[in-house]
Design a protein around this motif. Sequence first.
Motif, PDB file in Angstrom:
ATOM      1  N   LYS A 196     -25.513 -28.221  31.015  1.00 41.04           N
ATOM      2  CA  LYS A 196     -26.728 -28.733  30.383  1.00 41.04           C
ATOM      3  C   LYS A 196     -26.723 -28.416  28.894  1.00 41.04           C
ATOM      4  CE  LYS A 196     -29.589 -27.737  34.394  1.00 41.04           C
ATOM      5  NZ  LYS A 196     -30.482 -26.677  34.832  1.00 41.04           N
ATOM      6  N   CYS A 197     -26.811 -29.444  28.094  1.00 36.95           N
ATOM      7  CA  CYS A 197     -26.977 -29.227  26.659  1.00 36.95           C
ATOM      8  C   CYS A 197     -27.758 -30.431  26.135  1.00 36.95           C
ATOM      9  CB  CYS A 197     -25.633 -29.079  25.953  1.00 36.95           C
ATOM     10  SG  CYS A 197     -24.507 -30.453  26.216  1.00 36.95           S
ATOM     11  N   VAL A 198     -28.585 -30.191  25.158  1.00 40.92           N
ATOM     12  CA  VAL A 198     -29.426 -31.268  24.622  1.00 40.92           C
ATOM     13  C   VAL A 198     -28.917 -31.730  23.269  1.00 40.92           C
ATOM     14  CG1 VAL A 198     -31.764 -31.893  23.870  1.00 40.92           C
ATOM     15  CG2 VAL A 198     -31.446 -30.480  25.926  1.00 40.92           C
ATOM     16  N   THR A 199     -28.594 -30.778  22.398  1.00 39.98           N
ATOM     17  CA  THR A 199     -28.177 -31.180  21.050  1.00 39.98           C
ATOM     18  C   THR A 199     -26.668 -31.406  20.992  1.00 39.98           C
ATOM     19  OG1 THR A 199     -27.841 -28.885  20.399  1.00 39.98           O
ATOM     20  CG2 THR A 199     -30.013 -29.816  19.977  1.00 39.98           C
ATOM     21  N   ARG A 200     -26.273 -32.216  20.033  1.00 43.30           N
ATOM     22  CA  ARG A 200     -24.856 -32.507  19.842  1.00 43.30           C
ATOM     23  C   ARG A 200     -24.092 -31.217  19.497  1.00 43.30           C
ATOM     24  NH1 ARG A 200     -24.079 -37.346  15.750  1.00 43.30           N
ATOM     25  NH2 ARG A 200     -24.999 -38.566  17.421  1.00 43.30           N
ATOM     26  N   VAL A 201     -24.737 -30.355  18.720  1.00 45.81           N
ATOM     27  CA  VAL A 201     -24.049 -29.134  18.309  1.00 45.81           C
ATOM     28  C   VAL A 201     -23.844 -28.211  19.508  1.00 45.81           C
ATOM     29  CG1 VAL A 201     -26.138 -27.900  17.496  1.00 45.81           C
ATOM     30  CG2 VAL A 201     -23.904 -27.332  16.523  1.00 45.81           C
ATOM     31  N   ASP A 202     -24.842 -28.083  20.359  1.00 44.43           N
ATOM     32  CA  ASP A 202     -24.674 -27.224  21.543  1.00 44.43           C
ATOM     33  C   ASP A 202     -23.644 -27.803  22.510  1.00 44.43           C
ATOM     34  OD1 ASP A 202     -26.416 -25.210  20.766  1.00 44.43           O
ATOM     35  OD2 ASP A 202     -28.158 -26.143  21.706  1.00 44.43           O
ATOM     36  N   CYS A 203     -23.657 -29.116  22.658  1.00 45.71           N
ATOM     37  CA  CYS A 203     -22.677 -29.746  23.558  1.00 45.71           C
ATOM     38  C   CYS A 203     -21.263 -29.557  22.998  1.00 45.71           C
ATOM     39  CB  CYS A 203     -22.985 -31.233  23.741  1.00 45.71           C
ATOM     40  SG  CYS A 203     -24.591 -31.548  24.513  1.00 45.71           S
ATOM     41  N   GLY A 204     -21.155 -29.514  21.665  1.00 45.23           N
ATOM     42  CA  GLY A 204     -19.856 -29.260  21.039  1.00 45.23           C
ATOM     43  C   GLY A 204     -19.429 -27.809  21.205  1.00 45.23           C
ATOM     44  N   ILE A 205     -20.357 -26.904  21.031  1.00 50.50           N
ATOM     45  CA  ILE A 205     -20.038 -25.472  21.116  1.00 50.50           C
ATOM     46  C   ILE A 205     -19.484 -25.126  22.496  1.00 50.50           C
ATOM     47  CG2 ILE A 205     -21.116 -23.177  21.238  1.00 50.50           C
ATOM     48  CD1 ILE A 205     -22.859 -23.975  18.834  1.00 50.50           C
ATOM     49  N   ILE A 206     -20.101 -25.662  23.523  1.00 51.82           N
ATOM     50  CA  ILE A 206     -19.674 -25.307  24.882  1.00 51.82           C
ATOM     51  C   ILE A 206     -18.260 -25.821  25.179  1.00 51.82           C
ATOM     52  CG2 ILE A 206     -20.930 -27.264  25.905  1.00 51.82           C
ATOM     53  CD1 ILE A 206     -20.450 -23.910  27.609  1.00 51.82           C
ATOM     54  N   LYS A 207     -17.866 -26.902  24.485  1.00 49.97           N
ATOM     55  CA  LYS A 207     -16.515 -27.455  24.709  1.00 49.97           C
ATOM     56  C   LYS A 207     -15.473 -26.833  23.787  1.00 49.97           C
ATOM     57  CE  LYS A 207     -17.972 -32.115  25.985  1.00 49.97           C
ATOM     58  NZ  LYS A 207     -18.751 -32.787  24.919  1.00 49.97           N
ATOM     59  N   ASP A 208     -15.924 -26.064  22.815  1.00 49.69           N
ATOM     60  CA  ASP A 208     -15.023 -25.510  21.809  1.00 49.69           C
ATOM     61  C   ASP A 208     -14.354 -24.251  22.371  1.00 49.69           C
ATOM     62  OD1 ASP A 208     -13.899 -24.219  19.601  1.00 49.69           O
ATOM     63  OD2 ASP A 208     -15.518 -24.835  18.236  1.00 49.69           O
ATOM     64  N   PRO A 209     -13.026 -24.285  22.518  1.00 50.83           N
ATOM     65  CA  PRO A 209     -12.338 -23.135  23.130  1.00 50.83           C
ATOM     66  C   PRO A 209     -12.574 -21.816  22.382  1.00 50.83           C
ATOM     67  CG  PRO A 209     -10.774 -24.885  22.549  1.00 50.83           C
ATOM     68  CD  PRO A 209     -12.127 -25.353  22.112  1.00 50.83           C
ATOM     69  N   GLU A 210     -12.883 -21.907  21.062  1.00 47.09           N
ATOM     70  CA  GLU A 210     -13.173 -20.678  20.306  1.00 47.09           C
ATOM     71  C   GLU A 210     -14.519 -20.090  20.699  1.00 47.09           C
ATOM     72  OE1 GLU A 210     -11.529 -20.612  15.855  1.00 47.09           O
ATOM     73  OE2 GLU A 210     -13.206 -21.969  16.107  1.00 47.09           O
ATOM     74  N   MET A 211     -15.401 -20.956  21.144  1.00 38.32           N
ATOM     75  CA  MET A 211     -16.795 -20.540  21.358  1.00 38.32           C
ATOM     76  C   MET A 211     -17.112 -20.254  22.828  1.00 38.32           C
ATOM     77  SD  MET A 211     -18.058 -20.879  18.267  1.00 38.32           S
ATOM     78  CE  MET A 211     -17.799 -21.770  16.732  1.00 38.32           C
ATOM     79  N   LYS A 212     -16.418 -20.948  23.708  1.00 35.40           N
ATOM     80  CA  LYS A 212     -16.793 -20.874  25.121  1.00 35.40           C
ATOM     81  C   LYS A 212     -16.808 -19.445  25.682  1.00 35.40           C
ATOM     82  CE  LYS A 212     -16.524 -23.043  29.519  1.00 35.40           C
ATOM     83  NZ  LYS A 212     -15.769 -23.730  30.526  1.00 35.40           N
ATOM     84  N   PRO A 213     -15.819 -18.602  25.326  1.00 31.69           N
ATOM     85  CA  PRO A 213     -15.867 -17.226  25.865  1.00 31.69           C
ATOM     86  C   PRO A 213     -17.146 -16.486  25.474  1.00 31.69           C
ATOM     87  CG  PRO A 213     -13.732 -17.677  24.830  1.00 31.69           C
ATOM     88  CD  PRO A 213     -14.613 -18.840  24.510  1.00 31.69           C
ATOM     89  N   LEU A 214     -17.686 -16.822  24.306  1.00 31.29           N
ATOM     90  CA  LEU A 214     -18.927 -16.168  23.882  1.00 31.29           C
ATOM     91  C   LEU A 214     -20.109 -16.666  24.707  1.00 31.29           C
ATOM     92  CD1 LEU A 214     -18.121 -16.332  20.097  1.00 31.29           C
ATOM     93  CD2 LEU A 214     -18.534 -14.217  21.373  1.00 31.29           C
ATOM     94  N   ILE A 215     -20.109 -17.969  24.992  1.00 29.50           N
ATOM     95  CA  ILE A 215     -21.158 -18.515  25.866  1.00 29.50           C
ATOM     96  C   ILE A 215     -21.113 -17.790  27.208  1.00 29.50           C
ATOM     97  CG2 ILE A 215     -21.916 -20.572  27.123  1.00 29.50           C
ATOM     98  CD1 ILE A 215     -22.258 -21.450  24.435  1.00 29.50           C
ATOM     99  N   GLU A 216     -19.892 -17.613  27.723  1.00 30.61           N
ATOM    100  CA  GLU A 216     -19.747 -16.947  29.032  1.00 30.61           C
ATOM    101  C   GLU A 216     -20.229 -15.500  28.969  1.00 30.61           C
ATOM    102  OE1 GLU A 216     -16.035 -19.661  30.687  1.00 30.61           O
ATOM    103  OE2 GLU A 216     -15.595 -17.854  29.507  1.00 30.61           O
ATOM    104  N   LEU A 217     -19.885 -14.829  27.890  1.00 31.90           N
ATOM    105  CA  LEU A 217     -20.327 -13.440  27.744  1.00 31.90           C
ATOM    106  C   LEU A 217     -21.850 -13.342  27.706  1.00 31.90           C
ATOM    107  CD1 LEU A 217     -19.890 -10.395  27.091  1.00 31.90           C
ATOM    108  CD2 LEU A 217     -19.702 -11.050  24.678  1.00 31.90           C
ATOM    109  N   TYR A 218     -22.459 -14.158  26.861  1.00 34.40           N
ATOM    110  CA  TYR A 218     -23.920 -14.041  26.709  1.00 34.40           C
ATOM    111  C   TYR A 218     -24.653 -14.523  27.964  1.00 34.40           C
ATOM    112  CZ  TYR A 218     -22.512 -13.527  21.802  1.00 34.40           C
ATOM    113  OH  TYR A 218     -21.899 -13.121  20.643  1.00 34.40           O
ATOM    114  N   ALA A 219     -24.043 -15.470  28.685  1.00 29.33           N
ATOM    115  CA  ALA A 219     -24.676 -15.949  29.923  1.00 29.33           C
ATOM    116  C   ALA A 219     -24.749 -14.830  30.957  1.00 29.33           C
ATOM    117  CB  ALA A 219     -23.903 -17.138  30.487  1.00 29.33           C
TER     118      ALA A 219
END
Length: 349
Positions: A235-258
């Motif tokens: 689930k993502c609403v904004t283009r930037v959030d949808c991009g962040i979740i697909k970005d291999p540099e960023m995804k591990p951080l999403i997983e950590l904070y989740a």
Amino acid sequence: MHLASFLTLSVLSGLALSHGNVTIIPRTIQGLAMTFVGHLDVPYGCSVNSDDMPPESPSQNLAALWLRAAFHDVGKFDAEKPEQVVSGLLPNYLNETENAGIGISVATSFASYVKFNYSRADFIALAGQAVVIHCGGPNFNFSYGRQDGIRTTPFTSLAQSLPDDAIHTYDMMKTKLRRLNFTNADIVALVTGSHSLGGAHKAISPHLTDQKFQPFDSTPGIFDNVVFQDALKGKCVTRVDCGIIKDPEMKPLIELYASNQDAFFKQYVESFEKMVNLGQKTSELSSVALDIEVHEKLAEEGSAQAVLAAADAAAGGSKPVATAVASSKSGASGNVVCWMVLVISFLLL
Ligand SMILES: *[C@@H]1O[C@H](CO)[C@@H](O)[C@H](O)[C@H]1NC(C)=O
Ligand SMILES: *[C@@H]1O[C@H](CO)[C@@H](O)[C@H](O)[C@H]1NC(C)=O
Ligand SMILES: *[C@@H]1O[C@H](CO)[C@@H](O)[C@H](O)[C@H]1NC(C)=O
Ligand SMILES: *[C@@H]1O[C@H](CO)[C@@H](O)[C@H](O)[C@H]1NC(C)=O
Ligand SMILES: *[C@@H]1O[C@H](CO)[C@@H](O)[C@H](O)[C@H]1NC(C)=O
């Protein structure tokens, strides 16, 4: 010490399309923080705030708007001119498209009319921080003593300085966030993390939603890590959030904070302070502890279902003009329909 005992409420009503030139002097940081929290303390104050927002405002999310204002107030930071003071100028740039919707919020429209011991930059940063704490996020000291930028600073090289979700690709937005000297952790915490509050509005972001209000996560009235859990579910609403979740540099951080809200809060404090201090001489800032209570019915009022019901009610009910009632224990709060009517606490020392 609890401030409510010496807060006096005063209702000031201005005339059409003007705040008038009433001067308000909250003498302490804590006193000003309490006036901000008072605006959020109405039912659903961390999400839909139809009491303090004018009915015609495209966004009814005062809390989210203040947080957005704190970010946008440093949007003209230029890493190549790190000493150039950029903050405190947002009230002068409310007509720029990237600031759509912010102008109507109390923190920014009010800032120019307040004689405060501190700067407009402090004023706007404090509004953003008060939101985070009051709406369930981490509690941390406020740093103050920021300089305000000079109005005539030529920012011409930085037109469209902030990422614009409507027109930029994810890569372009990332470039712009990097120009603000944000690390990956800063970006994930500040961009996706701040979307823990609020949502998209058709009136401001027709490219994102055809709904009057579409929450960013399933708890839009609570500052928590649910936005990351939702992101992992796709689930993502904004283009930037949808991009962040697909970005291999960023995804591990999403997983950590989740999976670890403490890790998110710890990073948020660091990143928020970095953000609101861009362009400032941090060695000249002072630090003060804030005594801010968490919104009373945060969990009940903060779920997407409750917030959508409140948003519908706010959209449906056109209320009579300017009835100011109900003061709450933590400061000012009122059923204030007309946005010219500000509920202000004067601090009596
Ligand atoms: C602002 O203050 C001045 C004098 O103090 C007064 O004449 C003027 O009417 C005020 N303006 C508004 C909009 O209240
Ligand atoms: C703020 O201003 C008031 C009035 O001028 C003064 O008494 C007070 O000491 C100031 N507070 C700070 C923290 O500077
Ligand atoms: C915003 O307003 C200022 C001053 O009124 C004006 O100079 C500027 O061109 C405006 N900017 C936009 C994008 O309308
Ligand atoms: C840029 O970010 C880095 C890492 O967070 C920090 O050490 C540095 O002080 C920042 N520079 C400026 C000018 O803010
Ligand atoms: C927070 O501010 C208080 C003063 O109000 C100070 O004593 C304390 O050291 C500060 N804490 C941090 C972590 O900076």
